[in-house]
Design an enzyme around this catalytic site. Structure first.
Site, PDB file in Angstrom:
ATOM      1  N   GLN A  46       0.691  -1.233  -0.142  1.00  0.00           N
ATOM      2  CA  GLN A  46       0.130  -0.042  -0.292  1.00  0.00           C
ATOM      3  C   GLN A  46       1.079   1.187   0.005  1.00  0.00           C
ATOM      4  O   GLN A  46       0.236   2.219  -0.781  1.00  0.00           O
ATOM      5  CB  GLN A  46      -0.910  -0.034   0.919  1.00  0.00           C
ATOM      6  CG  GLN A  46      -1.919  -0.931   1.120  1.00  0.00           C
ATOM      7  CD  GLN A  46      -2.812  -1.129   2.688  1.00  0.00           C
ATOM      8  OE1 GLN A  46      -2.290  -1.521   3.632  1.00  0.00           O
ATOM      9  NE2 GLN A  46      -4.056  -0.446   2.526  1.00  0.00           N
ATOM     10  N   GLU A  47       1.894   1.250   0.624  1.00  0.00           N
ATOM     11  CA  GLU A  47       2.819   2.392   0.964  1.00  0.00           C
ATOM     12  C   GLU A  47       3.292   2.750  -0.444  1.00  0.00           C
ATOM     13  O   GLU A  47       3.654   3.489  -0.907  1.00  0.00           O
ATOM     14  CB  GLU A  47       3.695   2.231   1.807  1.00  0.00           C
ATOM     15  CG  GLU A  47       4.787   3.440   2.049  1.00  0.00           C
ATOM     16  CD  GLU A  47       5.819   3.072   3.216  1.00  0.00           C
ATOM     17  OE1 GLU A  47       6.632   3.941   3.584  1.00  0.00           O
ATOM     18  OE2 GLU A  47       5.608   2.148   3.998  1.00  0.00           O
ATOM     19  N   GLY A  48       3.861   1.578  -1.223  1.00  0.00           N
ATOM     20  CA  GLY A  48       4.412   1.788  -2.466  1.00  0.00           C
ATOM     21  C   GLY A  48       3.598   2.442  -3.598  1.00  0.00           C
ATOM     22  O   GLY A  48       3.899   3.172  -4.236  1.00  0.00           O
TER      23      GLY A  48
END
Length: 610
Positions: A221-223
């Site tokens: 998700q962060e990526g």
């Protein structure tokens, strides 16, 4: 008054001739007269219609221009106009491994076009500075005292609340998203911290906040959020392009029958934090990627539209961030040194007088690592090339040509026709001390990094005290800049296999004067369905949709003209039918005297009675 009498001179049969033939000719217009009258009426109606249309269109353009000028005032001002009632706000708290930061975002009302995204940007205070606040340490440090989590984060929310109008608080979404620092904790400790936030924050603050608004996000998700953020700022989601834009043919996932879309080529993202490292870039449909490494999502507000469907390869590597890599390196140093000392009966590194030499620290820098029970003393030698060699085993590379860190599969990258942006540690490593952020050049970077590592620590300290480095660079940055420079280089070129002559990488903190963080992508994704839900219908019908107005205007014009022609044609047909009826009547009832009248044969003198 005198009276003219015809009855004494004309037979009774003539009376019908005068009433049925002469008088109708005076009353029934000719076909030419009908056409002339119809043409005049048509021209009058058309002129009236055009004048009305011109007035209406001018009024529409005025309203539309005023609307866009109002939007421009909202979005282009350096300082955010908090008195604007059409401005919306949102908060994202990034709970990272080394600290937490709150970002305040704002956006004007959506323009009603489902192909466009919300125009989200960072809020700026009266001094034209982004509304951001950071606290240390990271929330993961409270793992053993989770009841303090809400008190820990309260200063951030209080700071944000002061910048947002109070009447807007209840409609301002708040997201608290935790990253790698929390991901390394056991699940029960994570949940205890999150539960304290879910319970206490609604008591103290009136933001739009639900249980789903606080979570530990995955590296994937962060990526993806980082990828969304940079491409949004670069304008790559704006599908109106000119000839100078690099475009790519995109096949929407899951629909083999659909014609390929032509849209702007997106940029890839490299992001290195304190604990983890991510890479993300768009891949074609023909590239087969495991589901755990692939993100397929629709960023648009219309779930049925494919304009903003993307297929992104994203991989995160826990333990490959700058600080985590240094910790693994030091642990290996301690373990290997202790083992060697035992085998050889030596005491290297156990005292400050016989320190262990570390090529990844600046020359003559003295440092201490390990626990109190197994403390080691280090002295830097500043050997950049040797440091790189020592770091390569920590990449966990395999011999597979299509693999990256830890042997994870990596789809082929068209390096000649691609663009990447490096954030966080990629930027800090190149800019804070080395002062060469921006366009990345591997050969120049190595040269400058070597020079820094080889410089005496006392010289570096003097430069630091003189303010020669970035304002936010601290002594911790100075101490480990040599190590992190080598680590970043190895991750980029040995881990992700970027060629050393790659010229399309930019390291950045600000893009177009905007600080690009994954938090921007997070709020864009999480608010993607807000636009069409909250826009008044009048806005959709009015100045927000020029094409809809034009379509409606043309439709009304065509409808008016059609009705006008139908009515006019009906009148003409009716009059022509009356004329035919009259002619039949004349042919049927005309007496023998009619030809005498029409031939103008001598007519008797009419006596006049006075």
């Amino acid at each position: 008054m005198g009276r003219i009498s015809f009855s004494c001179l004309f037979p009774a049969s003539w009376h019908f001739s005068l009433s049925s033939q002469v008088l109708p000719r005076l009353l029934v217009p000719s076909l030419r007269q009908l056409l002339f009258i119809s043409l005049v009426i048509f021209l009058i109606g058309l002129v009236y219609l055009l004048l009305a249309a011109a007035r209406g269109h001018a009024s529409f353009l005025t309203k539309e221009n005023n609307f866009h000028r109002r939007l421009a005032r909202v979005t282009d001002l350096d300082a955010t106009d908090t008195s604007n009632p059409n401005l919306n706000f949102g908060l994202v708290v990034d709970c990272g491994s080394s600290g937490s930061r709150v970002f305040v975002y704002c956006w004007p009302q959506h323009n009603g076009n489902p192909r466009e995204l919300l125009d989200i940007r960072q809020m700026k205070d009266v001094h034209r500075k982004p509304v951001v606040m950071k606290i240390k340490p990271g929330i993961s440090e409270l793992a053993k005292t989770p009841e303090r989590a809400s008190d820990y984060i309260k200063p951030l929310l209080s700071f944000a609340a002061q910048h947002i109008p109070k009447y807007k608080h209840q409609e301002t979404p708040l997201y608290i998203l935790c990253t790698a620092g929390m991901r390394i904790l056991p699940e029960n400790q994570q949940e205890a911290l999150l539960e304290d936030l879910r319970t206490d924050i609604p008591v103290d603050f009136n933001f739009l906040f639900s249980d789903s608004h606080v979570e530990v996000i995955s590296g994937k998700q962060e990526g993806v959020y980082a990828w969304i953020g940079i491409n949004f700022v670069l304008g790559r989601f704006n599908h109106v392009h000119d000839d100078e834009d690099a475009v790519v043919e995109v096949h929407v996932p899951g629909n083999d029958q659909q014609v390929a879309l032509m849209r702007k080529r997106t940029a890839g993202v490299l992001d290195m934090g304190g604990v983890s490292t991510q890479i993300a870039y768009e891949v074609p449909k023909t590239e087969e990627v495991a589901k755990n490494l692939l993100a397929e999502f629709n960023l648009g507000c219309d779930a049925h539209s494919t304009d903003h469907v993307y297929r992104v390869y994203v991989s995160t590597f826990l333990g490959f961030g700058g600080n985590a890599a240094r910790q693994r390196y030091e642990e290996s140093f301690v373990r290997n040194t202790v083992t060697r000392n035992r085998l050889l009966g030596q005491h290297v590194g156990e005292t400050a007088e016989s320190p262990l030499l570390d090529p990844c620290l600046p020359t003559d820098l003295q440092d201490e690592i390990g626990s109190p029970a197994q403390k080691l003393y280090l002295r830097g030698t500043g050997d950049f090339d040797r440091c790189r060699q020592l770091l390569q085993p920590f990449l966990n590379r395999t011999n597979d040509t299509q693999s990256s860190l830890s042997g994870v599969y990596q789809p082929a990258i068209d390096y000649r026709n691609s663009q990447f942006y490096g954030f966080s540690e990629f930027y800090y490593c190149t800019e804070d001390v080395l002062r060469m952020g921006g366009d990345y050049n591997a050969s120049k970077y190595i040269q400058v990094a070597k020079g820094y590592c080889a410089t005496q620590w006392k010289t570096l300290k003097k430069r630091f005290d003189s303010g020669l480095y970035a304002s936010h660079a601290d002594l911790h940055r100075l101490k480990y800049q040599c190590f992190k420079s080598a680590w970043m280089y190895e991750v980029l070129h040995s881990g992700f296999s970027f060629p050393t002559n790659y010229e399309n990488l930019k390291t950045a903190l600000l893009v177009y004067e905007k600080e690009v963080q994954w938090t921007l992508g997070a709020i864009l994704y999480r608010t993607r369905f807000l636009p069409l839900r909250d826009i008044p219908q009048e806005s959709l019908k009015g100045a927000h949709s020029h094409w809809r107005h034009s379509f409606s205007f043309l439709s009304n014009c065509y409808l008016f003209l059609a009705c006008f022609f139908i009515v006019l044609l009906s009148i003409m047909l009716y009059l022509l039918r009356l004329r035919r009826i009259h002619r039949r009547a004349v042919q049927r009832y005309t007496p023998s005297s009619v030809p005498w009248l029409e031939m103008s044969l001598g007519s008797p003198t009419l006596p006049v009675n006075l």
